[in-house]
Design a protein around this motif. Structure first.
Motif, PDB file in Angstrom:
ATOM      1  N   VAL A   1       4.160   3.177   1.105  1.00  0.00           N
ATOM      2  CA  VAL A   1       3.472   2.769   2.329  1.00  0.00           C
ATOM      3  C   VAL A   1       2.060   3.328   2.342  1.00  0.00           C
ATOM      4  O   VAL A   1       1.110   2.636   2.728  1.00  0.00           O
ATOM      5  CB  VAL A   1       4.269   3.220   3.575  1.00  0.00           C
ATOM      6  CG1 VAL A   1       3.451   3.064   4.841  1.00  0.00           C
ATOM      7  CG2 VAL A   1       5.567   2.450   3.680  1.00  0.00           C
ATOM      8  N   ASP A   2       1.890   4.564   1.906  1.00  0.00           N
ATOM      9  CA  ASP A   2       0.569   5.184   1.862  1.00  0.00           C
ATOM     10  C   ASP A   2      -0.367   4.420   0.929  1.00  0.00           C
ATOM     11  O   ASP A   2      -1.529   4.182   1.259  1.00  0.00           O
ATOM     12  CB  ASP A   2       0.687   6.643   1.434  1.00  0.00           C
ATOM     13  CG  ASP A   2      -0.631   7.387   1.555  1.00  0.00           C
ATOM     14  OD1 ASP A   2      -1.337   7.171   2.560  1.00  0.00           O
ATOM     15  OD2 ASP A   2      -0.950   8.176   0.636  1.00  0.00           O
ATOM     16  N   VAL A   3       0.152   4.006  -0.217  1.00  0.00           N
ATOM     17  CA  VAL A   3      -0.667   3.236  -1.159  1.00  0.00           C
ATOM     18  C   VAL A   3      -1.060   1.905  -0.540  1.00  0.00           C
ATOM     19  O   VAL A   3      -2.221   1.481  -0.620  1.00  0.00           O
ATOM     20  CB  VAL A   3       0.104   3.030  -2.490  1.00  0.00           C
ATOM     21  CG1 VAL A   3      -0.570   1.988  -3.362  1.00  0.00           C
ATOM     22  CG2 VAL A   3       0.236   4.346  -3.225  1.00  0.00           C
ATOM     23  N   LYS A   4      -0.126   1.245   0.126  1.00  0.00           N
ATOM     24  CA  LYS A   4      -0.432  -0.041   0.754  1.00  0.00           C
ATOM     25  C   LYS A   4      -1.453   0.130   1.867  1.00  0.00           C
ATOM     26  O   LYS A   4      -2.369  -0.689   2.018  1.00  0.00           O
ATOM     27  CB  LYS A   4       0.840  -0.690   1.289  1.00  0.00           C
ATOM     28  CG  LYS A   4       1.731  -1.232   0.189  1.00  0.00           C
ATOM     29  CD  LYS A   4       2.948  -1.913   0.760  1.00  0.00           C
ATOM     30  CE  LYS A   4       3.823  -2.443  -0.368  1.00  0.00           C
ATOM     31  NZ  LYS A   4       4.996  -3.150   0.132  1.00  0.00           N
ATOM     32  N   LEU A   5      -1.325   1.193   2.651  1.00  0.00           N
ATOM     33  CA  LEU A   5      -2.300   1.427   3.721  1.00  0.00           C
ATOM     34  C   LEU A   5      -3.669   1.756   3.149  1.00  0.00           C
ATOM     35  O   LEU A   5      -4.692   1.364   3.719  1.00  0.00           O
ATOM     36  CB  LEU A   5      -1.816   2.544   4.650  1.00  0.00           C
ATOM     37  CG  LEU A   5      -0.645   2.190   5.563  1.00  0.00           C
ATOM     38  CD1 LEU A   5      -0.215   3.409   6.364  1.00  0.00           C
ATOM     39  CD2 LEU A   5      -1.000   1.047   6.490  1.00  0.00           C
ATOM     40  N   THR A   6      -3.708   2.461   2.050  1.00  0.00           N
ATOM     41  CA  THR A   6      -4.992   2.765   1.406  1.00  0.00           C
ATOM     42  C   THR A   6      -5.658   1.480   0.950  1.00  0.00           C
ATOM     43  O   THR A   6      -6.861   1.278   1.173  1.00  0.00           O
ATOM     44  CB  THR A   6      -4.774   3.720   0.216  1.00  0.00           C
ATOM     45  OG1 THR A   6      -4.144   4.904   0.692  1.00  0.00           O
ATOM     46  CG2 THR A   6      -6.087   4.076  -0.442  1.00  0.00           C
ATOM     47  N   HIS A   7      -4.901   0.594   0.340  1.00  0.00           N
ATOM     48  CA  HIS A   7      -5.459  -0.692  -0.090  1.00  0.00           C
ATOM     49  C   HIS A   7      -5.896  -1.513   1.117  1.00  0.00           C
ATOM     50  O   HIS A   7      -6.944  -2.165   1.096  1.00  0.00           O
ATOM     51  CB  HIS A   7      -4.444  -1.485  -0.917  1.00  0.00           C
ATOM     52  CG  HIS A   7      -4.160  -0.873  -2.251  1.00  0.00           C
ATOM     53  ND1 HIS A   7      -5.155  -0.484  -3.114  1.00  0.00           N
ATOM     54  CD2 HIS A   7      -2.997  -0.586  -2.878  1.00  0.00           C
ATOM     55  CE1 HIS A   7      -4.619   0.016  -4.213  1.00  0.00           C
ATOM     56  NE2 HIS A   7      -3.295  -0.026  -4.092  1.00  0.00           N
ATOM     57  N   LEU A   8      -5.114  -1.509   2.182  1.00  0.00           N
ATOM     58  CA  LEU A   8      -5.456  -2.248   3.387  1.00  0.00           C
ATOM     59  C   LEU A   8      -6.740  -1.703   3.996  1.00  0.00           C
ATOM     60  O   LEU A   8      -7.625  -2.474   4.405  1.00  0.00           O
ATOM     61  CB  LEU A   8      -4.307  -2.172   4.390  1.00  0.00           C
ATOM     62  CG  LEU A   8      -4.498  -2.926   5.705  1.00  0.00           C
ATOM     63  CD1 LEU A   8      -4.611  -4.423   5.431  1.00  0.00           C
ATOM     64  CD2 LEU A   8      -3.341  -2.642   6.632  1.00  0.00           C
ATOM     65  N   ASP A   9      -6.876  -0.389   4.043  1.00  0.00           N
ATOM     66  CA  ASP A   9      -8.083   0.230   4.574  1.00  0.00           C
ATOM     67  C   ASP A   9      -9.293  -0.174   3.737  1.00  0.00           C
ATOM     68  O   ASP A   9     -10.353  -0.513   4.284  1.00  0.00           O
ATOM     69  CB  ASP A   9      -7.916   1.749   4.609  1.00  0.00           C
ATOM     70  CG  ASP A   9      -9.109   2.441   5.251  1.00  0.00           C
ATOM     71  OD1 ASP A   9      -9.540   1.980   6.329  1.00  0.00           O
ATOM     72  OD2 ASP A   9      -9.585   3.439   4.681  1.00  0.00           O
TER      73      ASP A   9
END
Length: 91
Positions: free
Chosen positions: A67-75
């Motif tokens: 989830v952290d990786v996905k949020l980083t990409h989303l950001d």
């Protein structure tokens, strides 16, 4: 009637007292043995629970990392879109 001054009475009192003491000692020994066995079983149960909990926590940690990786990409993507839509203005 038998009086307490006769030797047979004192012999029986001694025999019964010894028998009660011996039964008390045997019961104490059995109780300690059973208690140790139950504590050993409890330790095994706790060890199994500890292993299961650690495995589950590792799975949860792995999901949080994803989830952290996905949020980083989303950001990153939102910042890129914001730069495109709202370019910096000169004052």
């Amino acid at each position: 009637m038998i009086e307490l001054t006769e030797p047979q009475v004192w012999t029986l009192i001694g025999v019964f007292g010894s028998a009660i003491f011996a039964m008390n000692a045997m019961m104490s020994g059995w109780f300690v043995r059973v208690l140790r066995a139950e504590i050993g079983g409890l330790r095994a149960e706790i060890g199994g629970l500890r292993g299961e909990m650690n495995a589950r926590f590792e799975r949860v940690d792995a999901q949080f990392e994803r989830v952290d990786v996905k949020l980083t990409h989303l950001d990153r993507d939102v910042q890129a879109l914001a730069r495109e839509v709202f370019p910096k203005r000169e004052r």
